[in-house]
Design a protein around this motif. Structure first.
Motif, PDB file in Angstrom:
ATOM      1  N   ARG A  44       0.837  -1.192   0.000  1.00 38.42           N
ATOM      2  CA  ARG A  44       0.000   0.000   0.000  1.00 38.42           C
ATOM      3  C   ARG A  44       0.876   1.248   0.000  1.00 38.42           C
ATOM      4  N   GLU A  45       0.473   2.225  -0.773  1.00 35.01           N
ATOM      5  CA  GLU A  45       1.275   3.439  -0.965  1.00 35.01           C
ATOM      6  C   GLU A  45       0.440   4.665  -0.653  1.00 35.01           C
ATOM      7  N   GLY A  46       1.011   5.598   0.092  1.00 34.75           N
ATOM      8  CA  GLY A  46       0.348   6.859   0.335  1.00 34.75           C
ATOM      9  C   GLY A  46       0.381   7.713  -0.921  1.00 34.75           C
ATOM     10  N   VAL A  47      -0.754   8.225  -1.339  1.00 35.45           N
ATOM     11  CA  VAL A  47      -0.858   9.013  -2.565  1.00 35.45           C
ATOM     12  C   VAL A  47      -0.910  10.510  -2.260  1.00 35.45           C
ATOM     13  N   SER A  48      -1.775  10.887  -1.307  1.00 36.55           N
ATOM     14  CA  SER A  48      -1.943  12.300  -0.997  1.00 36.55           C
ATOM     15  C   SER A  48      -2.639  12.443   0.343  1.00 36.55           C
ATOM     16  N   ALA A  60       2.602  12.117  -3.021  1.00 35.94           N
ATOM     17  CA  ALA A  60       3.703  11.225  -3.358  1.00 35.94           C
ATOM     18  C   ALA A  60       4.421  11.773  -4.593  1.00 35.94           C
ATOM     19  N   LYS A  61       5.704  11.511  -4.681  1.00 31.36           N
ATOM     20  CA  LYS A  61       6.477  12.012  -5.824  1.00 31.36           C
ATOM     21  C   LYS A  61       5.911  11.497  -7.144  1.00 31.36           C
ATOM     22  N   SER A  62       5.373  10.296  -7.123  1.00 31.49           N
ATOM     23  CA  SER A  62       4.882   9.668  -8.351  1.00 31.49           C
ATOM     24  C   SER A  62       3.630  10.336  -8.910  1.00 31.49           C
ATOM     25  N   VAL A  63       2.939  11.139  -8.094  1.00 35.13           N
ATOM     26  CA  VAL A  63       1.694  11.760  -8.570  1.00 35.13           C
ATOM     27  C   VAL A  63       1.741  13.276  -8.514  1.00 35.13           C
ATOM     28  N   LYS A  64       2.784  13.836  -7.938  1.00 32.76           N
ATOM     29  CA  LYS A  64       2.863  15.295  -7.788  1.00 32.76           C
ATOM     30  C   LYS A  64       2.829  15.957  -9.148  1.00 32.76           C
ATOM     31  N   TRP A 107       2.559  11.667   6.986  1.00 31.86           N
ATOM     32  CA  TRP A 107       1.255  11.561   6.321  1.00 31.86           C
ATOM     33  C   TRP A 107       1.085  10.262   5.549  1.00 31.86           C
ATOM     34  N   SER A 108       2.159   9.700   5.036  1.00 33.37           N
ATOM     35  CA  SER A 108       2.047   8.504   4.196  1.00 33.37           C
ATOM     36  C   SER A 108       2.127   7.196   4.984  1.00 33.37           C
ATOM     37  N   ASN A 109       2.200   7.291   6.302  1.00 34.93           N
ATOM     38  CA  ASN A 109       2.277   6.100   7.148  1.00 34.93           C
ATOM     39  C   ASN A 109       0.873   5.653   7.535  1.00 34.93           C
TER      40      ASN A 109
END
Length: 126
Positions: A44-48, A60-64, A107-109
């Protein structure tokens, strides 16, 4: 608070989609609300996230630059606007609520979030 995520579906690469996270039982601005995603075989990955105090946003860097999180207090709903989507954005997206005013390092935890909504599937494919 109870959360209900919706808005997932099939979208072509480069397209857009808006996810909604509706809150019930409490006001959405009393919580920091995070969006997470989990793709098959991946963690699971934190997105925003949008924080409860001041409405600070994190990505997340991948969606910024492609995704935007926002909050509508009148509708008691948090949105995730997804633009320029890519096949690697394919995942089950879930929203979660935290009592904490989260910061960049937390925030992403997922452990900081106590209430989770059900997921909504986003599939990016041509």
């Amino acid at each position: 608070v109870q959360l209900q995520a919706s808005g997932g579906g099939l979208v072509q690469p480069g397209g857009s989609l808006r996810l909604s996270c509706a809150a019930y039982g409490s006001t959405v601005d009393s919580y920091s609300i995070g969006w997470f995603r989990q793709a098959p075989g991946k963690e699971r990955e934190g997105v925003s996230c949008i924080t409860r105090a001041g409405g600070r946003t994190y990505y997340a860097k991948s969606v910024k630059g492609r995704f935007t999180i926002s909050r509508d207090n009148a509708k008691n709903t948090v949105y995730l606007q997804m633009n320029s989507v890519k096949p690697e954005d394919t995942a089950v997206y879930s929203c979660a609520a935290s009592h904490d005013s989260l910061i960049a390092s937390s925030w992403s935890n997922p452990s900081y979030y106590g209430s989770w909504g059900q997921g909504t599937l986003v599939t990016v494919s041509s």
